[in-house]
Design an enzyme around this catalytic site. Structure first.
Site, PDB file in Angstrom:
ATOM      1  N   HIS A  97     -10.698  -6.619   8.490  1.00 51.69           N
ATOM      2  CA  HIS A  97     -11.238  -6.129   7.218  1.00 51.69           C
ATOM      3  C   HIS A  97     -12.531  -5.342   7.402  1.00 51.69           C
ATOM      4  O   HIS A  97     -13.213  -5.050   6.434  1.00 51.69           O
ATOM      5  CB  HIS A  97     -11.564  -7.296   6.268  1.00 51.69           C
ATOM      6  CG  HIS A  97     -10.426  -8.212   5.979  1.00 51.69           C
ATOM      7  ND1 HIS A  97      -9.927  -9.099   6.897  1.00 51.69           N
ATOM      8  CD2 HIS A  97      -9.678  -8.365   4.867  1.00 51.69           C
ATOM      9  CE1 HIS A  97      -8.940  -9.776   6.360  1.00 51.69           C
ATOM     10  NE2 HIS A  97      -8.760  -9.351   5.132  1.00 51.69           N
ATOM     11  N   GLU A 120       0.827  -1.213   0.000  1.00 54.28           N
ATOM     12  CA  GLU A 120       0.000   0.000   0.000  1.00 54.28           C
ATOM     13  C   GLU A 120       0.858   1.258   0.000  1.00 54.28           C
ATOM     14  O   GLU A 120       0.549   2.243  -0.662  1.00 54.28           O
ATOM     15  CB  GLU A 120      -0.954   0.002   1.203  1.00 54.28           C
ATOM     16  CG  GLU A 120      -2.158  -0.918   1.056  1.00 54.28           C
ATOM     17  CD  GLU A 120      -1.831  -2.395   1.275  1.00 54.28           C
ATOM     18  OE1 GLU A 120      -0.685  -2.703   1.670  1.00 54.28           O
ATOM     19  OE2 GLU A 120      -2.715  -3.234   1.036  1.00 54.28           O
TER      20      GLU A 120
END
Lengths: 330, 380
Positions: free
Chosen positions: A132, A63
């Site tokens: 998540h 990321e």
């Protein structure tokens, strides 16, 4: 004007990305699995075939690297749309977002705006467990230099991306995971939505529910239940989490004199806390009851369905919080 | 230093009153104008304001006691050399801490001049809400839960009505005994005023609509400013013109009898502001929620018997005032205008005035001034 059509939230986001890619050759999409796999939540399905690998770019699982690349591309004159799979994973890119994207325009005296758009999925409700499912919008809404939005409706999902790309600041777009399958009517209004400003989604007189994202739909369900008890709730959808639209929030609270803030984030240090404090600062003398908050329980989001549901700010908890503002024997 | 707070005369003919309740406890900081006690008089329960700043030291007269005017009710430490009371002193004396009231309700109560101490809250944790305050305004005081029995039964109960009757009898007898009244009447065409009013009301939102009485009140206040001798008080044979005009309005109570509270600083108010005050005053008068200062303040009174009533009224001056204006009904009457008989809206105004202070000639000018203002309502 074409007839309104029924589409999913996912399809609305896909149409928005597709339109942006068609409209401007500087626009490209990159992120983990956005190409061949069609996106972790299938948002970009079909786009690779249509636009090719140059513009629909699969990235390594890093990321920090690909968000940094997006920031660099924006500085170089491109209009990147960067997808981060979930807000949980965006922690790895926090340095790029907070220390670079949010600061460069300021530090260069306005010479280097960073017009990157970073989309990420947020929130619980799909049994994706604690790594998540979190709602960390408040962390981004804390940072000057960023614009933070969360479309909760089909129209906003369809329309806000265009406004985000037109904005010279880095824009973080949160897409609630639990809404991707939601169907709704796409109206012509979607083509002209603004990036900022809250909207009143239900008009009422007795209490204001201030909310955003997936909780909008929990509030609408709660408002129906409350209507059966004679309590007429008004619902303000924040849409923009930074900047906050104080005027719309305050106008509603001044009318109803009561407010409950419904926030899928955790209570401590939450956006709900910020909204509540702004109401107290600016509309104290209009309040007829303490301000209420309904937030996610302060636990990592549980995996089992019944525990996940219990942790979230569901309609029953909202109804109970509103009732407390009216009855003195509860 | 210590000062005495004595029972004031809450009307020309009050010579005693029953203390009903205290709104302050020892240690409470009070300032001029605060309502500190409720006293039962012949005209119902009246909120009594204090006229000095200080800290209440000791309550001398306990609730339920009937005492003559002038009796020391409480002792005060007046500002200057007073130990500052702890902020919680007042609450602590109540035992259970501060009463809970929402910020919005507190502001609304101030706007409506409602005493929150007498309210019972229905909000969370028993807090007083805006609705509780507004409910108080729309119902007579007697319906509110109160620890004290019958604070104001001016609208019910034979005893109460009887006392009101006696109070009116005393004041009017004294007036006719002491004041040499002269009477004048003047019939005028008010079509211009009623037309103007109809046009204004058609264009204005409901909250800003006016009654004809508002025009009358404003016209009287204006005339009082221009001619001396009608707005003031005569005490011990000496007349004093009042520095500000406070027109009192006679309000009939549903249970019989009447009161005439003042619209303060009438001449300085716009018609809409005056109407707001008038409406609020009537509501509070009928709820038995008038303040002592409002009952004592009028410098002149208007009595109007309303629509579809009599043609004229010849009212009796309320001492120590020196004039009272009466208004009959506005009625359709034949009127000679430019040699023709035409239907017009006609009103008969009357004046009862004190011959010790003015003569009929000045009185005639006074009525004429009121009439002039009424035919030019736009300039009011």
């Amino acid at each position: 004007m074409s007839e309104p059509v029924r589409i999913t939230y996912r399809e609305a986001v896909r149409q928005a990305i597709r339109e942006a890619l068609q409209a401007d050759s500087r626009v490209f999409l990159m992120g983990e699995d956005v190409g061949k796999y069609g996106g972790c939540f299938a948002v970009s399905k079909g786009l690779l075939d249509e636009f090719g690998e140059e513009r629909i770019r699969d990235t390594p699982l890093s990321e920090s690297a690909f968000v940094g690349a997006g920031i660099g591309a924006a500085l170089g004159g491109m209009q990147p749309i960067v997808e981060i799979m979930t807000v949980n994973f965006s922690m790895l890119a926090l340095d790029q977002i907070v220390n670079t994207a949010a600061t460069l325009c300021h530090m260069s005296g306005g010479q280097f705006p960073v017009p990157v758009v970073i989309r990420m999925a947020t929130g619980a409700g799909r049994q994706l467990a604690a790594q998540h499912s979190h709602s960390l919008e408040a962390w981004y809404a804390h940072v000057p230099g960023l614009r933070v939005v969360e479309p909760a409706t089909i129209d906003d999902a369809r329309g806000m991306l265009r406004a985000a790309l037109a904005c010279p600041d880095p824009v973080i777009v949160f897409e609630p995971i639990s809404l991707y399958n939601m169907q709704g009517e796409l109206t012509a209004a979607a083509s002209v939505v603004r990036l900022d400003g809250a909207r009143v989604r239900r008009v009422g007189n007795d209490v204001t529910l201030v909310t955003y994202g997936a909780s909008l739909w929990r509030c609408l369900a709660a408002a129906e239940a409350l209507a059966g008890e004679g309590i007429d709730a008004e619902i303000v959808d924040l849409r923009s989490l930074r900047p906050l639209d104080d005027a719309t929030i305050l106008a509603s609270v001044r009318k109803t004199r009561r407010a409950v803030i419904v926030d899928e984030g955790w209570r401590t240090g939450s956006l709900a806390a910020e909204v509540g404090m702004r109401i107290v600062e600016q509309a104290f003398y209009d309040l007829d009851a303490p301000i209420g908050r309904v937030c996610t329980e302060e636990v990592p989001i549980p995996y089992p369905k019944h525990l996940e549901d219990a942790a979230l700010p569901g309609p029953e908890r909202i109804v109970a919080a509103v009732r407390r503002l009216f009855a003195h024997d509860q | 230093m210590t000062s005495e707070f004595r029972l004031p005369a809450l009307g020309a003919d009050m010579d005693e009153g029953t203390l009903l309740e205290w709104h302050a406890t020892p240690g409470t900081r009070v300032k001029r104008g605060d309502v500190v006690a409720v006293v039962e008089t012949d005209k119902g329960a009246i909120d009594v304001e204090i006229f000095m700043d200080g800290v209440l030291r000791e309550i001398v007269v306990q609730p339920g006691t009937k005492v003559p005017v002038g009796t020391v009710l409480a002792l005060l430490d007046v500002e200057g050399n007073t130990p500052a009371p702890s902020p919680s002193a007042a609450g602590a004396a109540e035992g259970a801490g501060r009463a809970k009231i929402s910020p919005a309700a507190r502001r609304r109560a101030r706007e409506l001049d409602v005493d929150v101490a007498s309210l019972e809250g229905t909000g969370p944790e028993g807090a007083i809400t805006v609705e509780d305050v507004e409910r108080m305004m729309s119902s007579p005081r007697t319906s509110s839960p109160s620890p004290h029995p019958a604070p104001a039964k001016s609208e019910e109960g034979a005893g109460e009505g009887q006392r009101m009757r006696e109070a009116i009898a005393a004041a009017m007898s004294r007036s006719k005994r002491e004041i040499p009244h002269y009477y004048l009447s003047h019939t005028i065409d008010v079509t211009a005023a009623t037309d103007w009013l109809a046009a204004h009301n058609a264009a204005a939102p409901v909250a800003q609509r006016l009654l004809f009485a508002a025009l009358l009140i404003k016209a009287i206040a204006g005339a009082c400013r221009e001619l001396k001798g009608f707005s003031g008080h005569c005490r011990d044979g000496r007349y004093e013109e009042a520095p500000a005009v406070h027109v009192g309005v006679a309000v009939a109570l549903r249970g019989g009898g009447l009161v005439a509270p003042a619209i303060m600083d009438t001449a300085d108010k716009s018609l809409v502001a005056l109407m707001d005050d008038f409406r609020a005053l009537v509501t509070r008068a009928r709820a038995g929620r008038l303040r002592a200062s409002e009952l004592a303040a009028p410098t002149i009174i208007l009595t109007s018997l309303g629509e579809d009533s009599v043609d004229a009224v010849f009212p009796i001056i309320q001492p120590p005032q020196v004039a009272i204006v009466g208004a009959g009904s506005v009625a359709d009457r034949p009127w000679v205008s430019e040699g023709a008989i035409v239907p017009r809206k006609v009103l008969t105004l009357s004046l009862g005035a004190d011959h010790r202070v003015t003569d009929g000639r000045l009185g005639a000018q006074f009525l004429a001034r009121i009439a002039e203002k009424l035919v030019q309502p736009g300039s009011l």
